[in-house]
Design an enzyme around this catalytic site. Structure first.
Site: not given
Length: 277
Positions: A11, A62, A71, A73, A162, A193, A211, A220-223
């Site tokens: 990412n 973005n 984010c 990441n 998400h 997302n 995303e 995607c870290g939050t993903g």
């Protein structure tokens, strides 16, 4: 303008130290520099700023110029940047984001940051907090019609919305086609997302992600956090144990327990440079 190109599990963002630099129009700069043919190429632009509430502040744009609240990441890469640049000598920093203050534990090898763990806080499961326009209090294993097909989805917020979709064969999902349809579904007034995941076993998840504002990304870290929360809430992964989330950019480790969600992964510098825009 001086910049650093950094990536966490693939990412990749362009990082600018706004203690030294200033950017007048971040959305326009993000769109221009993120273009992978005519610009530097990235998933977006991250500004590292002073904060009166935390050690540092992170502001994310973005690749389409839209603003992102969080984010995981990128947060790890900010931690690497400020440590390796000697802006701090601490092994734990606080980072102000649009989704609140996050605390990051920093791990070094030979004096350089190689990985970090971000305390992502508690997931928001209430429909109104995601936000998701649904009459039920939560969106856990609920039907959602997208593109004339009904999917069972679990939705939550990790500071950003998400929608997690369970799939039998993640590699065969047409993410480029389905991603925008989920992102712009009427259920999500702030867009969403979307994670397409397969629970390989109780401690391993395979994931692809669309995303909002970026399209399909390598991670995607939050993903990854959302995927683990969704799998746990559906009884497919154990609460409190580290879960490996496999994405095309590598592996992320997510732990979800009563204290919240913690995300661990790498942080790497690709290169530094100077650009005009």
């Amino acid at each position: 303008m001086k910049f650093a190109k950094m990536q966490g599990t693939g990412n990749d963002y362009i990082y600018v130290n706004c203690f030294d630099e200033s950017i007048d129009d971040p959305p326009a700069v993000a769109k221009f520099l993120s273009d992978r043919h005519f610009g530097i190429g990235s998933d977006g632009l991250v500004l590292i700023l002073p904060s009166d509430r935390a050690d540092f502040k992170m502001d994310i744009y973005n690749s389409d110029g839209s603003r992102a609240k969080m984010c995981g990441n990128a947060a790890r890469c900010v931690a690497k940047y400020v440590c390796d640049s000697k802006m701090t000598d601490r092994d734990m920093i606080s980072l102000e984001t649009l989704s609140g203050i996050k605390y990051i534990n920093i791990y070094k090898t030979d004096g350089k940051v190689t990985s970090a763990q971000v305390n992502m806080g508690s997931p928001m499961l209430k429909s109104r907090d995601i936000p998701a326009l649904i009459e039920s209090d939560t969106v856990i294993s609920r039907p959602l019609e997208v593109g004339e097909k009904v999917y069972s989805v679990t939705c939550l917020s990790m500071g950003n919305p998400h929608c997690v979709v369970f799939a039998d064969r993640v590699d065969e999902v047409d993410v480029a086609h389905l991603g925008p349809q989920f992102e712009h579904a009427d259920l999500f007034p702030a867009r969403t997302n979307t994670e397409f995941i397969r629970v390989v076993n109780r401690t391993t998840i395979k994931m692809r992600v669309w995303e909002r504002g970026n399209g399909e990304t390598r991670a995607c870290g939050t993903g990854a956090c959302a995927a683990v929360v969704a799998a746990t809430e559906n009884g497919l992964c154990p609460k409190g144990e580290p879960i490996t989330v496999k994405v095309s950019g590598g592996d992320l480790i997510v732990t979800y327990d009563d204290d919240g969600v913690r995300l661990t992964g790498n942080a790497e510098l690709a290169f530094t440079g100077v650009t005009t825009y």
